[in-house]
Design an enzyme around this catalytic site. Structure first.
Site, PDB file in Angstrom:
ATOM      1  N   LYS A  59      36.282  51.923  52.262  1.00 27.34           N
ATOM      2  CA  LYS A  59      34.874  52.222  51.770  1.00 27.34           C
ATOM      3  C   LYS A  59      33.851  52.786  52.548  1.00 27.34           C
ATOM      4  CE  LYS A  59      35.582  48.731  48.153  1.00 27.34           C
ATOM      5  NZ  LYS A  59      35.067  47.571  47.530  1.00 27.34           N
ATOM      6  N   TYR A  73      35.901  53.449  38.669  1.00 25.13           N
ATOM      7  CA  TYR A  73      35.669  51.862  38.486  1.00 25.13           C
ATOM      8  C   TYR A  73      35.264  51.465  36.971  1.00 25.13           C
ATOM      9  CZ  TYR A  73      35.587  49.981  43.424  1.00 25.13           C
ATOM     10  OH  TYR A  73      35.817  49.701  44.683  1.00 25.13           O
ATOM     11  N   ASN A 125      32.243  45.785  51.211  1.00 26.90           N
ATOM     12  CA  ASN A 125      33.263  45.000  51.861  1.00 26.90           C
ATOM     13  C   ASN A 125      34.640  45.765  52.518  1.00 26.90           C
ATOM     14  OD1 ASN A 125      34.395  45.703  49.483  1.00 26.90           O
ATOM     15  ND2 ASN A 125      34.722  43.776  48.467  1.00 26.90           N
ATOM     16  N   HIS A 163      39.112  48.571  49.624  1.00 27.15           N
ATOM     17  CA  HIS A 163      39.725  48.380  48.265  1.00 27.15           C
ATOM     18  C   HIS A 163      41.216  48.281  47.958  1.00 27.15           C
ATOM     19  CE1 HIS A 163      40.434  49.057  44.100  1.00 27.15           C
ATOM     20  NE2 HIS A 163      41.414  49.865  44.204  1.00 27.15           N
ATOM     21  N   GLU A 220      44.911  54.601  39.969  1.00 30.18           N
ATOM     22  CA  GLU A 220      44.511  54.989  41.069  1.00 30.18           C
ATOM     23  C   GLU A 220      44.835  55.976  42.061  1.00 30.18           C
ATOM     24  OE1 GLU A 220      43.570  50.911  42.773  1.00 30.18           O
ATOM     25  OE2 GLU A 220      42.084  50.472  40.912  1.00 30.18           O
TER      26      GLU A 220
HETATM   27  P1  RTP Z   1      38.253  46.094  45.003  1.00 37.99           P
HETATM   28  O1  RTP Z   1      38.683  46.321  43.557  1.00 37.99           O
HETATM   29  O2  RTP Z   1      37.320  46.981  45.603  1.00 37.99           O
HETATM   30  O3  RTP Z   1      39.525  46.007  45.761  1.00 37.99           O
HETATM   31  O4  RTP Z   1      37.745  44.572  45.292  1.00 37.99           O
HETATM   32  P2  RTP Z   1      38.136  43.022  44.258  1.00 37.99           P
HETATM   33  O5  RTP Z   1      39.369  43.370  43.505  1.00 37.99           O
HETATM   34  O6  RTP Z   1      38.129  42.202  45.561  1.00 37.99           O
HETATM   35  O7  RTP Z   1      36.750  43.006  43.693  1.00 37.99           O
HETATM   36  P3  RTP Z   1      36.527  43.234  42.149  1.00 37.99           P
HETATM   37  O8  RTP Z   1      36.287  42.052  41.338  1.00 37.99           O
HETATM   38  O9  RTP Z   1      37.458  44.360  41.521  1.00 37.99           O
HETATM   39  O10 RTP Z   1      35.213  44.066  42.302  1.00 37.99           O
HETATM   40  C1  RTP Z   1      35.123  45.624  42.714  1.00 37.99           C
HETATM   41  C2  RTP Z   1      34.124  45.806  44.147  1.00 37.99           C
HETATM   42  O11 RTP Z   1      32.820  45.695  43.323  1.00 37.99           O
HETATM   43  C3  RTP Z   1      31.828  44.896  44.223  1.00 37.99           C
HETATM   44  N1  RTP Z   1      31.222  43.811  43.887  1.00 37.99           N
HETATM   45  N2  RTP Z   1      30.062  43.530  44.019  1.00 37.99           N
HETATM   46  N3  RTP Z   1      27.382  42.349  43.837  1.00 37.99           N
HETATM   47  C4  RTP Z   1      28.867  41.651  43.455  1.00 37.99           C
HETATM   48  O12 RTP Z   1      28.652  40.528  43.035  1.00 37.99           O
HETATM   49  C5  RTP Z   1      30.013  42.178  43.540  1.00 37.99           C
HETATM   50  N4  RTP Z   1      31.166  41.962  43.074  1.00 37.99           N
HETATM   51  C6  RTP Z   1      32.173  42.831  43.341  1.00 37.99           C
HETATM   52  C7  RTP Z   1      32.825  44.821  45.560  1.00 37.99           C
HETATM   53  O13 RTP Z   1      32.500  46.078  46.236  1.00 37.99           O
HETATM   54  C8  RTP Z   1      34.202  44.920  45.085  1.00 37.99           C
HETATM   55  O14 RTP Z   1      35.123  44.858  46.050  1.00 37.99           O
HETATM   56 MG    MG Z   2      39.331  45.109  41.917  1.00 43.39          MG
END
Ligand code: RTP
Ligand code: MG
Length: 138
Positions: free
Chosen positions: A10, A50, A113, A116, A127
């Protein structure tokens, strides 16, 4: 069975100069890099990627962040690639990420973070196709 997953280094991690270190962690963990490029995307392109999160309160901020600088999309291959990459990444919020994970080492916040990773075979297929043409994968 050998499986492909999709990942993105990222903008926060690229900006901080962590690209090579994160790639090294990925290779050390046994993933073959099948596709790799450095690009930047528009906000609209980030929104398309997204789309599953379009109803979430963080959608606008997330897509602004993901279009804020260069990213490194990756296609990665190994046995059990999807689950194993998620394990290597660690929890979404780096405060909860296990020791030794990429997010523990390189992530700054729950949004910025570092990496992804696809969460299921269907999302991995979508994706990979969103960012790579077939001829770019080898
Ligand atoms: P990713 O899809 O990026 O691999 O991450 P993930 O599955 O661990 O998390 P996801 O729930 O799919 O959320 C996608 C991305 O959105 C951002 N995020 N921000 N501010 C917040 O509460 C929040 N929650 C998620 C993060 O960049 C997350 O990786
Ligand atoms: Mg995710």
């Amino acid at each position: 069975m050998s499986e492909r997953t999709f990942s993105i280094i990222k903008p926060d991690a690229v900006r901080k100069g962590y690209t090579a270190a994160i790639l090294a962690e990925i290779e050390k963990a046994g993933f073959k890099i099948v596709g790799l490029k450095k690009i930047s995307i528009s906000k609209v392109q980030a929104e398309g990627f997204y789309a599953v999160h379009s109803a979430r309160p963080f959608f606008d901020s997330l897509t602004t962040f993901m279009s804020s600088g260069s990213i490194v999309p990756l296609v990665l291959e190994k046995d059990n690639a999807i689950a194993d990459l998620r394990k290597l990444m660690g929890a979404t919020n780096p405060a909860n990420a296990e020791e030794g994970t990429i997010r523990k080492k390189f992530a700054g916040s729950i949004e910025e973070n570092a990496i992804h990773g696809s969460d299921a075979p269907e999302t991995a297929a979508f994706e990979i196709g969103y960012f790579f043409a077939g001829y770019e994968l080898a």
